[in-house]
Design a protein around this motif. Structure first.
Motif, mmCIF file in Angstrom:
data_model
loop_
_atom_site.group_PDB
_atom_site.id
_atom_site.type_symbol
_atom_site.label_atom_id
_atom_site.label_comp_id
_atom_site.label_asym_id
_atom_site.label_seq_id
_atom_site.Cartn_x
_atom_site.Cartn_y
_atom_site.Cartn_z
ATOM 1 N N ASN A 68 11.609 9.883 8.308
ATOM 2 C CA ASN A 68 11.646 8.475 7.911
ATOM 3 C C ASN A 68 10.673 8.249 6.759
ATOM 4 O OD1 ASN A 68 11.362 5.650 7.725
ATOM 5 N ND2 ASN A 68 11.902 5.406 9.888
ATOM 6 N N ILE A 69 11.185 8.041 5.558
ATOM 7 C CA ILE A 69 10.345 7.878 4.377
ATOM 8 C C ILE A 69 9.524 6.601 4.450
ATOM 9 C CG2 ILE A 69 12.144 6.702 3.069
ATOM 10 C CD1 ILE A 69 9.469 9.129 1.720
ATOM 11 N N THR A 70 10.017 5.578 5.152
ATOM 12 C CA THR A 70 9.269 4.322 5.269
ATOM 13 C C THR A 70 7.971 4.526 6.045
ATOM 14 O OG1 THR A 70 11.352 3.092 5.233
ATOM 15 C CG2 THR A 70 9.396 1.927 6.017
ATOM 16 N N GLN A 71 8.029 5.328 7.099
ATOM 17 C CA GLN A 71 6.817 5.599 7.871
ATOM 18 C C GLN A 71 5.816 6.415 7.054
ATOM 19 O OE1 GLN A 71 8.208 7.450 11.480
ATOM 20 N NE2 GLN A 71 9.091 5.555 12.300
ATOM 21 N N TRP A 72 6.306 7.389 6.293
ATOM 22 C CA TRP A 72 5.406 8.158 5.427
ATOM 23 C C TRP A 72 4.812 7.270 4.342
ATOM 24 C CZ3 TRP A 72 3.314 12.617 6.475
ATOM 25 C CH2 TRP A 72 3.954 13.505 7.340
ATOM 26 N N ARG A 73 5.573 6.267 3.911
ATOM 27 C CA ARG A 73 5.065 5.355 2.890
ATOM 28 C C ARG A 73 3.810 4.620 3.401
ATOM 29 N NH1 ARG A 73 9.659 1.702 1.144
ATOM 30 N NH2 ARG A 73 10.368 3.700 0.259
ATOM 31 N N ILE A 74 3.816 4.257 4.674
ATOM 32 C CA ILE A 74 2.639 3.596 5.254
ATOM 33 C C ILE A 74 1.432 4.539 5.222
ATOM 34 C CG2 ILE A 74 1.690 2.571 7.365
ATOM 35 C CD1 ILE A 74 4.545 1.726 8.096
ATOM 36 N N VAL A 75 1.660 5.817 5.551
ATOM 37 C CA VAL A 75 0.571 6.800 5.535
ATOM 38 C C VAL A 75 -0.025 6.924 4.140
ATOM 39 C CG1 VAL A 75 0.020 9.254 5.827
ATOM 40 C CG2 VAL A 75 1.492 8.103 7.476
ATOM 41 N N PHE A 76 0.840 7.035 3.129
ATOM 42 C CA PHE A 76 0.353 7.187 1.757
ATOM 43 C C PHE A 76 -0.321 5.912 1.259
ATOM 44 C CE2 PHE A 76 3.918 10.451 1.406
ATOM 45 C CZ PHE A 76 3.049 11.523 1.540
ATOM 46 N N PHE A 77 0.234 4.756 1.598
ATOM 47 C CA PHE A 77 -0.385 3.489 1.194
ATOM 48 C C PHE A 77 -1.770 3.337 1.819
ATOM 49 C CE2 PHE A 77 3.327 0.545 -0.190
ATOM 50 C CZ PHE A 77 3.722 1.508 -1.105
ATOM 51 N N LEU A 78 -1.893 3.730 3.079
ATOM 52 C CA LEU A 78 -3.181 3.622 3.765
ATOM 53 C C LEU A 78 -4.223 4.517 3.097
ATOM 54 C CD1 LEU A 78 -4.846 2.526 6.135
ATOM 55 C CD2 LEU A 78 -3.950 4.399 7.541
ATOM 56 N N SER A 79 -3.857 5.755 2.775
ATOM 57 C CA SER A 79 -4.786 6.661 2.101
ATOM 58 C C SER A 79 -5.152 6.136 0.714
ATOM 59 C CB SER A 79 -4.168 8.056 1.973
ATOM 60 O OG SER A 79 -3.937 8.619 3.247
ATOM 61 N N GLY A 80 -4.163 5.619 -0.006
ATOM 62 C CA GLY A 80 -4.434 5.071 -1.331
ATOM 63 C C GLY A 80 -5.360 3.864 -1.277
ATOM 64 N N ALA A 81 -5.163 2.989 -0.278
ATOM 65 C CA ALA A 81 -6.012 1.805 -0.153
ATOM 66 C C ALA A 81 -7.451 2.187 0.177
ATOM 67 C CB ALA A 81 -5.452 0.880 0.932
ATOM 68 N N ILE A 82 -7.637 3.156 1.077
ATOM 69 C CA ILE A 82 -8.989 3.598 1.434
ATOM 70 C C ILE A 82 -9.686 4.204 0.220
ATOM 71 C CG2 ILE A 82 -10.269 5.288 2.814
ATOM 72 C CD1 ILE A 82 -8.241 4.815 5.059
ATOM 73 N N ALA A 83 -8.969 5.027 -0.551
ATOM 74 C CA ALA A 83 -9.554 5.620 -1.759
ATOM 75 C C ALA A 83 -9.897 4.542 -2.783
ATOM 76 C CB ALA A 83 -8.577 6.634 -2.364
ATOM 77 N N PHE A 84 -9.019 3.544 -2.942
ATOM 78 C CA PHE A 84 -9.253 2.482 -3.920
ATOM 79 C C PHE A 84 -10.506 1.681 -3.576
ATOM 80 C CE2 PHE A 84 -8.817 -1.954 -5.217
ATOM 81 C CZ PHE A 84 -8.601 -1.819 -6.584
ATOM 82 N N PHE A 85 -10.634 1.242 -2.327
ATOM 83 C CA PHE A 85 -11.778 0.408 -1.950
ATOM 84 C C PHE A 85 -13.072 1.211 -1.887
ATOM 85 C CE2 PHE A 85 -8.392 -2.410 -0.319
ATOM 86 C CZ PHE A 85 -8.794 -3.586 -0.949
ATOM 87 N N GLY A 86 -12.976 2.502 -1.582
ATOM 88 C CA GLY A 86 -14.176 3.332 -1.606
ATOM 89 C C GLY A 86 -14.799 3.361 -2.997
ATOM 90 N N ASN A 87 -13.975 3.596 -4.020
ATOM 91 C CA ASN A 87 -14.512 3.632 -5.381
ATOM 92 C C ASN A 87 -14.899 2.247 -5.875
ATOM 93 O OD1 ASN A 87 -14.997 5.126 -7.953
ATOM 94 N ND2 ASN A 87 -13.456 3.686 -8.688
ATOM 95 N N LEU A 88 -14.162 1.208 -5.460
ATOM 96 C CA LEU A 88 -14.511 -0.153 -5.879
ATOM 97 C C LEU A 88 -15.920 -0.520 -5.405
ATOM 98 C CD1 LEU A 88 -13.612 -2.814 -7.194
ATOM 99 C CD2 LEU A 88 -12.710 -3.513 -4.954
ATOM 100 N N LEU A 89 -16.241 -0.182 -4.163
ATOM 101 C CA LEU A 89 -17.593 -0.442 -3.647
ATOM 102 C C LEU A 89 -18.628 0.363 -4.425
ATOM 103 C CD1 LEU A 89 -16.941 -0.470 0.207
ATOM 104 C CD2 LEU A 89 -17.445 -2.429 -1.262
ATOM 105 N N PHE A 90 -18.286 1.601 -4.786
ATOM 106 C CA PHE A 90 -19.221 2.430 -5.535
ATOM 107 C C PHE A 90 -19.466 1.854 -6.928
ATOM 108 C CE2 PHE A 90 -20.566 6.292 -7.861
ATOM 109 C CZ PHE A 90 -21.563 6.727 -7.005
ATOM 110 N N LEU A 91 -18.416 1.313 -7.567
ATOM 111 C CA LEU A 91 -18.578 0.701 -8.891
ATOM 112 C C LEU A 91 -19.437 -0.554 -8.815
ATOM 113 C CD1 LEU A 91 -14.969 1.004 -10.394
ATOM 114 C CD2 LEU A 91 -16.993 2.335 -11.017
ATOM 115 N N LEU A 92 -19.277 -1.334 -7.752
ATOM 116 C CA LEU A 92 -19.989 -2.604 -7.640
ATOM 117 C C LEU A 92 -21.432 -2.428 -7.167
ATOM 118 C CD1 LEU A 92 -17.209 -4.862 -6.037
ATOM 119 C CD2 LEU A 92 -17.950 -4.811 -8.424
#
Length: 494
Positions: free
Chosen positions: A419-443
């Protein structure tokens, strides 16, 4: 004499043989850690490999328990292992770590046939316990064997054993599972090599050059001279006894909390990709187990290559002072987090007919994450050089929990691996965690040394300092008294 010392340092010596043994041992432990990523597909579907071996009908949730059980053991011994390495010797800890792990790897196929997945989890948990001893022992032994001038290069070479082991194991697992020895061979091979390494280490390994029977007198003298010279840089400065670690200040420090979140974000993405990508390649992209293994290894081969190429670039940027150190840290961190995050999100929209593009995105995302080695990964040295070891211990312990939570989360989300939709949630979750991790580091990230880097003295230190002040005052008073008496005598004589 100086020229002679320099020539002695430039030659290969027994210290480099020690470093090579550490490199191989580190690689073998990582190989026995990641072999399950490919082997478990053959264990759950014998038609993908050699069909003459047992098949187990495990759910995706059960598979996530097996993946997570390793890290449940891995997080327990990392902090106390540092003290054990100093007390009992790092050589013994490394022997126990790799020896026990290798023996358990050999016993894995037999244990699964007798106890199914619960006993499999016990084996993986115990392997995690044994591998938790490795990093503290490795750090301890390198401080004794690496001359100051070679410490960076020897440490870098040793730690690249991890990616090297990942590449070799993932690349060969498909062939091993399809061979006449089947999926058990993916456990037998690193197990047998690990036991062989243990024998060699028992004979040739040593805690320090002074304990080694095989090293030459010249090389031993050179290493000890280098380490002694480094310690005597502060000669003449009052040596203070150990201070109390300012735990409250550390855990309430915003820069350190940002650093801790970045550790956790990277480990979440790393272990999600490492443990789940082979399943994604097989189920969604439709690749067989042989090509799956090669494609799974490709990102880590690029990761290893890029890390070796970036080392001189990062060193040059630091020495040339073209960029402020804070700008350099945040630049590398942004490349290492945000570009892979974009790749993860893009993966969620790809289908089976776009397999080549998906492999390319995966390879790019994982390879570029090596930039993090020059971002948050060295920030603990910036924040508190006196307490860098303590910060790493705390951060590595907490981030190891991501190795438990990430596979469990994937097992909860992905109930149908096609099910590609379920994998999409996994990838979105990893991408969001990576995005906010660096955002906090920049700020909020910084390279300024924190005030708690110089902790308050203990009661013992305060007493010692008080005695020094009192003693110094008594000397002044005594000198002043003798001077006054001498002046009075001179006046009487006159």
């Amino acid at each position: 004499m100086e020229a002679n010392r320099k020539s002695r340092r430039s030659k290969l010596g027994y210290r480099h043989l020690q470093c090579l043994q550490l490199f191989i041992g580190f690689g073998l432990l990582f190989a026995s850690r990641v072999n399950i990523s490919i082997a478990i597909m053959a264990m759950m579907d014998k038609n993908t490999a050699n069909p003459n071996f047992p098949e187990y009908s495990w759910s995706e949730q059960t598979k996530s328990y097996i993946f997570s059980s390793f890290f449940c053991g891995y997080v327990l011994l990392q902090i106390p292992a540092g003290g054990w390495a100093r007390r009992f010797g790092a050589r013994l800890l490394m022997l126990l770590s790799i020896g026990i792990n290798s023996l358990l790897s050999l016993l894995t196929p037999l244990s699964v046939s007798f106890g199914d997945w619960p006993l499999f989890c016990v084996i993986r948990f115990t392997q995690g316990l044994s591998q938790g001893l490795l990093l503290p022992a490795l750090a301890t032994i390198l401080t004794k064997w690496a001359p100051i001038e070679e410490r960076g290069s020897m440490q870098t070479f040793t730690y690249t054993g991890g990616p090297f082991g990942i590449v070799l194991m993932l690349a060969s697992s498909g062939k091993l599972c399809s061979s006449r020895w089947g999926w058990p061979s993916t456990f037998y091979l690193p197990g047998a090599l690990g036991l062989l390494w243990s024998v060699i280490w028992f004979v040739y390994g040593a805690n320090t050059p002074r304990d080694c029977r095989h090293i030459s007198e010249n090389e031993r003298a050179m290493i000890e001279e280098s380490l002694t010279a480094y310690k005597e840089k502060d000669k003449g400065v009052i040596q203070r006894p150990p201070v109390v670690v300012p735990w409250r200040s550390i855990v309430t420090s915003t820069p350190f909390l940002v650093l801790l979140f970045n550790y956790c974000a990277n480990d979440w993405c790393f272990w999600t990709m490492l443990t789940q990508i082979p399943t994604y390649i097989k189920s969604v992209l439709g690749k067989d187990i042989n090509s799956n293994a090669l494609f799974s290894a490709l990102p880590y081969l690029c990761f290893l290559t890029l890390s070796l190429l970036l080392c001189p670039l990062a060193s040059w940027l630091e020495k040339s002072k073209l960029l402020h150190v804070t700008v350099s840290r945040k630049m590398f961190n942004t490349i290492g987090f945000w570009i892979p995050a974009l790749g993860f999100v893009s993966l969620g929209y790809l289908h089976t007919d776009q397999a080549d593009l998906a492999i390319g995105l995966l390879t790019t995302a994982i390879a570029l994450s090596t930039n993090l080695y020059f971002g948050y990964s060295v920030n603990h040295f910036d924040l508190a050089p006196n307490l860098a070891g303590t910060l790493v211990g705390i951060a590595n312990c907490f981030s190891s929990f991501m190795g438990i939570l990430a596979p469990l989360a994937v097992g909860f989300i992905v109930t149908d691996t096609k099910n590609i939709t379920q994998w999409r949630i996994v990838f979105f979750l990893s991408g969001a965690i990576a995005f906010f991790g660096n955002l906090l580091f920049l700020l909020f990230g910084t390279t300024k040394v924190q005030w708690w880097n110089e902790p308050l003295p203990t009661h013992y230190e305060a007493e010692q300092m008080k005695h020094l002040v009192i003693g110094h005052r008594n000397v002044i008073v005594s000198t002043a008294g003798r001077t006054s008496q001498k002046i009075q005598t001179n006046q009487i004589d006159n």
